[in-house]
Scaffold this active site. Structure first.
Site, PDB file in Angstrom:
ATOM      1  N   ARG A  56      -6.072 -52.912  14.337  1.00  0.00           N
ATOM      2  CA  ARG A  56      -5.181 -53.949  14.890  1.00  0.00           C
ATOM      3  C   ARG A  56      -5.937 -55.193  15.331  1.00  0.00           C
ATOM      4  O   ARG A  56      -5.343 -56.267  15.431  1.00  0.00           O
ATOM      5  CB  ARG A  56      -4.323 -53.351  16.015  1.00  0.00           C
TER       6      ARG A  56
ATOM      7  N   GLU B 212      -9.703 -42.971  24.037  1.00  0.00           N
ATOM      8  CA  GLU B 212      -8.803 -42.374  25.030  1.00  0.00           C
ATOM      9  C   GLU B 212      -8.252 -41.057  24.456  1.00  0.00           C
ATOM     10  O   GLU B 212      -7.920 -40.150  25.179  1.00  0.00           O
ATOM     11  CB  GLU B 212      -7.667 -43.373  25.310  1.00  0.00           C
TER      12      GLU B 212
HETATM   13  P1  AMP Z   1     -10.815 -47.522  24.027  1.00  0.00           P
HETATM   14  O1  AMP Z   1     -12.018 -47.233  23.190  1.00  0.00           O
HETATM   15  O2  AMP Z   1     -10.408 -46.348  24.866  1.00  0.00           O
HETATM   16  O3  AMP Z   1     -10.967 -48.800  24.824  1.00  0.00           O
HETATM   17  O4  AMP Z   1      -9.594 -47.719  23.008  1.00  0.00           O
HETATM   18  C1  AMP Z   1      -9.359 -48.935  22.404  1.00  0.00           C
HETATM   19  C2  AMP Z   1      -8.905 -48.804  20.978  1.00  0.00           C
HETATM   20  O5  AMP Z   1      -8.002 -47.722  20.787  1.00  0.00           O
HETATM   21  C3  AMP Z   1      -8.190 -50.050  20.537  1.00  0.00           C
HETATM   22  O6  AMP Z   1      -8.631 -50.371  19.218  1.00  0.00           O
HETATM   23  C4  AMP Z   1      -6.712 -49.689  20.576  1.00  0.00           C
HETATM   24  O7  AMP Z   1      -6.063 -50.160  19.428  1.00  0.00           O
HETATM   25  C5  AMP Z   1      -6.671 -48.155  20.635  1.00  0.00           C
HETATM   26  N1  AMP Z   1      -5.944 -47.626  21.814  1.00  0.00           N
HETATM   27  C6  AMP Z   1      -6.475 -46.875  22.818  1.00  0.00           C
HETATM   28  N2  AMP Z   1      -5.560 -46.516  23.713  1.00  0.00           N
HETATM   29  C7  AMP Z   1      -4.404 -47.058  23.299  1.00  0.00           C
HETATM   30  C8  AMP Z   1      -3.065 -47.079  23.828  1.00  0.00           C
HETATM   31  N3  AMP Z   1      -2.750 -46.447  24.972  1.00  0.00           N
HETATM   32  N4  AMP Z   1      -2.124 -47.763  23.155  1.00  0.00           N
HETATM   33  C9  AMP Z   1      -2.445 -48.425  22.002  1.00  0.00           C
HETATM   34  N5  AMP Z   1      -3.672 -48.437  21.454  1.00  0.00           N
HETATM   35  C10 AMP Z   1      -4.646 -47.770  22.081  1.00  0.00           C
END
Ligand code: AMP
Length: 176
Positions: free
Chosen positions: A64, A101
């Site tokens: 995205r 996550e």
């Molecule tokens: P993080 O590594 O935990 O910061 O996750 C960020 C990446 O995972 C981004 O590329 C987001 O597109 C996706 N992502 C993580 N958590 C979510 C969420 N709750 N909703 C949408 N996309 C998420």
């Protein structure tokens, strides 16, 4: 940007509970994407910020991040560098592991896509735990790029992902 527009953007993000796993509230940006003026406003948020800085290239994160990063690179006439999940890029890559996550994975970047000393803005749709973007920063630095700023449309503040990116400059436009 006018606060009414920011409020519209904020309200256009749809919460989808238990996707892709139980307990995760997924921030769905597709209602924003399919509204032309709102999509443009979201890109303008990144553009306003980028125009105020000296940048050589836009690096954006699979998948995205590409939606916003490519529009910014086009408008500013800058090169675009995709950081992709492992196995998607065809040439020689640098690789960095990260924890999501909702899972674990590895990110890759072509070794010749950023030249030493180039000033980089990193763009993604959402900052959650910061694992993904921290691995992107590690890749940028491995090839000698200079991170000017990491920019996100959305930040899930309660997950404190920006702490993983410190001391980098981190900007997000819609906070939850
Ligand atoms: P993080 O590594 O935990 O910061 O996750 C960020 C990446 O995972 C981004 O590329 C987001 O597109 C996706 N992502 C993580 N958590 C979510 C969420 N709750 N909703 C949408 N996309 C998420």
């Amino acid at each position: 940007m006018a606060s009414a527009t920011l409020e519209k953007l904020h309200q256009s993000i749809r919460d989808v509970p238990d996707f892709p796993k139980p307990g995760i509230i997924f921030k769905d940006i597709t209602p924003l994407l399919c509204d032309g003026p709102l999509f443009r406003s979201a890109i303008d948020l990144f553009l306003e910020r980028c125009r105020a800085q000296e940048i050589d290239k836009v690096v954006c994160i699979d998948a995205r991040g590409f939606l916003f990063g490519s529009a910014v690179a086009y408008e500013l006439g800058l090169g675009l560098v995709p950081i992709r999940k492992r196995g998607k890029l065809p040439y020689k890559t640098e690789r960095a592991a990260y924890t999501l996550e909702y899972g674990e994975a590895e990110m890759e970047m072509h070794i010749d896509s950023v030249q030493p000393g180039e000033r980089i803005v990193l763009i993604d749709d959402l900052l959650a735990t910061g694992g993904t973007s921290a691995s992107a920063v590690a890749l940028i630095e491995k090839v000698g790029g200079v991170l000017v700023e990491a920019q996100f449309l959305i930040e899930l503040e309660f997950l404190r992902g920006r702490e993983k990116l410190e001391p980098a400059s981190v900007v997000s436009f819609l906070k939850y």
